[in-house]
Write an enzyme that holds these catalytic residues in place. Structure first.
Site, PDB file in Angstrom:
ATOM      1  N   ASP A 214       0.852  -1.184   0.000  1.00 24.15           N
ATOM      2  CA  ASP A 214       0.000   0.000   0.000  1.00 24.15           C
ATOM      3  C   ASP A 214       0.892   1.241   0.000  1.00 24.15           C
ATOM      4  OD1 ASP A 214      -2.986   0.979   0.724  1.00 24.15           O
ATOM      5  OD2 ASP A 214      -1.532   2.228   1.787  1.00 24.15           O
ATOM      6  N   GLU A 257      -4.945   2.368  -3.971  1.00 19.87           N
ATOM      7  CA  GLU A 257      -3.480   2.477  -3.970  1.00 19.87           C
ATOM      8  C   GLU A 257      -2.813   1.200  -3.501  1.00 19.87           C
ATOM      9  OE1 GLU A 257      -4.847   4.347  -0.020  1.00 19.87           O
ATOM     10  OE2 GLU A 257      -5.615   4.047  -2.047  1.00 19.87           O
TER      11      GLU A 257
END
Length: 352
Positions: A214, A257
């Site tokens: 992430d 993301e």
């Protein structure tokens, strides 16, 4: 499974209440987006909504539109495209066989060409977005049928044309499996491939590792510099990660993301080494704004690593990798946490 009437009405009431609380109007798109969230069948969507909502529980219409496009509209189009391409591939394969074998009895295959032409016409009416490709295929079939007497002398040329069309269909199929923004595998491809790789690893008694990464502070970065620059960050991270995976490894955009890497035949230790190599490579790249060349600094990633157990489902393996990712975030970000470290931290807490 279809919901009963009482449950669907209850979900509808919750959806309208959630829309009101978020400050959004009850448009069909907003309602469909929130109903999917309330129903609870799309974990990635629910996570994205939570991240996009501000501290007062509000969500802008711009963000809602973007979520609808990514999780509702794009998912439906991707699903329809996959079914369409599978049907086209089968039909063109039939046509190719007819051309290849036509030298033995060109006249006898005319009826089969007619049948295939009719099937392609029906497909074109259902999906006009690929009409140009279908029109090319239909023209091949019509030309061969109209010139049936000369078919034997044109077999080699026709076979080449049909082969080219098959390659076009395969290219469309490959495109449907990729994430539109980053070019890596999309979430649907990841879900299918993970199950296949897990079964192969169990059958062959080989290890398998899963990375979940992430981008740190991505929401703040996006809010500060805008979504176009945020998209640039996502593409940069995807390129860096793609340069560090190879062979049968699968890199995919997991959602928002987050990125995932499936590593067949890889131990936990080797998977952590790769994760750290990716983390360091991402950190080494300075980001600049394209139009102004303004230096935006560096970006970092947190990564969790888990390995396949004998009794794992895809959900349980993803859950452990996600727990490791959360631990990496909690440990200060820009680091890698493997499941053995997570187990040790949990054991230490138990002793304490």
């Amino acid at each position: 499974m279809a919901l009963d009437t009482e449950t669907s009405h209850r979900y509808a009431e919750i959806t309208l209440g959630a829309l009101k609380q978020s400050g959004l109007s009850s448009t069909p798109d907003n309602y469909e987006l929130w109903y999917a969230h309330v129903e609870g069948g799309n974990a990635a969507l629910s996570s994205a909504i939570q991240k996009a909502t501000d501290k007062d529980g509000k969500l802008s219409q711009e963000k809602a539109d973007r979520l609808y496009k990514e999780f509702i509209q794009h998912a439906e189009l991707s699903h329809d495209m996959m079914k369409l391409v599978a049907r086209f591939h089968e039909e063109v394969s039939d046509l190719y066989d007819v051309v290849e074998q036509g030298g033995e009895n060109a006249t006898g295959h005319s009826e089969k060409l007619t049948s295939i032409s009719d099937q392609l016409t029906a497909a074109a009416s259902d999906t006009p977005n690929v009409g140009d490709l279908l029109e090319s295929i239909l023209n091949v079939a019509k030309t061969m049928r109209a010139e049936n007497e000369a078919l034997e002398s044109r077999l080699a040329e026709s076979a080449s044309e049909v082969s080219a069309l098959q390659r076009d269909v395969e290219a469309i199929q490959a495109e449907a499996m990729r994430d539109a923004l980053t070019g890596v595998a999309n979430r649907a491809t990841f879900d299918r491939s993970l199950v296949v790789h897990m079964q192969e690893a169990l059958d062959e008694e080989e290890p398998l590792a899963l990375l979940l990464g992430d981008i740190d502070h991505f929401k703040n970065f996006n809010d500060t510099w805008g979504h176009q620059t945020g998209d640039q960050v996502l593409r940069l991270v995807a390129d860096v990660m793609n340069n560090n995976v190879k062979g049968q490894d699968l890199l995919a955009r997991y959602g928002g993301e987050e990125f995932a890497v499936v590593l067949p035949g890889t131990s936990l230790a080797n998977a952590k080494m790769l994760a750290n190599r990716i983390r360091e490579a991402v950190q080494s790249r300075r980001l600049k704004k394209r139009r102004t060349n303004e230096d935006l600094g560096v970006i970092t990633m947190s990564i969790g690593v888990a390995t396949l157990n004998e009794n794992d489902s895809s959900e349980s393996l993803i859950e452990r990798a996600d727990q490791c990712l959360y631990a990496a975030k909690h440990a200060g970000r820009n680091c890698v946490i493997g499941e053995e470290e997570l187990s040790q931290k949990q054991a230490d807490k138990g002793v304490a």
